[in-house]
Design an enzyme around this catalytic site. Sequence first.
Site, PDB file in Angstrom:
ATOM      1  CE1 TYR A 123     -79.073  70.703  -1.523  1.00  0.00           C
ATOM      2  CE2 TYR A 123     -77.483  70.770   0.272  1.00  0.00           C
ATOM      3  CZ  TYR A 123     -78.750  71.030  -0.216  1.00  0.00           C
ATOM      4  OH  TYR A 123     -79.689  71.612   0.604  1.00  0.00           O
ATOM      5  CB  SER A 149     -77.465  74.203   2.286  1.00  0.00           C
ATOM      6  OG  SER A 149     -76.947  73.049   2.903  1.00  0.00           O
TER       7      SER A 149
END
Length: 263
Positions: A161, A148
């Site tokens: 995250y 990501s």
Amino acid sequence: MENFMNSFSLQGKVALITGASYGIGFNIARGFAAAGATIVFNDINQELVDKGLAAYKEEGIPAHGYVCDVTDEAAVNELVKKIEAEVGVIDILVNNAGIIKRIPMLEMAAADFRKVIDIDLNGPFIVSKAVIPGMIKKGHGKIINICSMMSELGRETVSAYAAAKGGLKMLTKNIASEYGEYNIQCNGIGPGYIETPQTAPLRVEGHPFNSFIISKTPAARWGKPEDLMGPAVFLASDASDFVNGHILYVDGGILAYIGKQPQ
């Protein structure tokens, strides 16, 4: 050189994409299928697997779907054995299954933090560990971790995250370091902001987040799911045999760009 384009083919390869009933994983699987791979996917429950099977059928893609929780090591080991028996030894693994919990750090319970780490970081470790022995025996293998931009950047409310995806970036590099000598390549793809059903409410014209993303992206648009297909096929194919431990950000240039000067 006349057969050069064959190095991008996935013909005869078995690809396992975790959590690929929908979304980014589903679209990567579509690209793999177009390149000739046999598609295998899992999801957390039968309902999602059935939805995924129906979606693949609609696309004309024969797919094998299994129920499996990627955080359950015993279940993952059984899944890999089952796939090897029913479909074939896994040539390509995409660690795509993941979750995000958008909660400010001071309000986030440790249990929620652990859950995100468990699925987004421990899961790829467990599934990679299960498929690597088969890849070693076969003499080749490709592992693609879905990282990501949060593997590189922080943002409000995504402490768990970002921690997981930062860890996944380093797990990618470590798998490459440890198993490169067995002709196993482990790389990551870091998607930018992609047009998915989940992001639809944010993409309405006039929405502050939509304007923010477009202003931060040199391409001046959101990514399309199809934008991930070519990079994924490249990293899964023989064309990338000397690419290892690399994170390929498919983000329209966000990470390269400081952003527009305020008017």
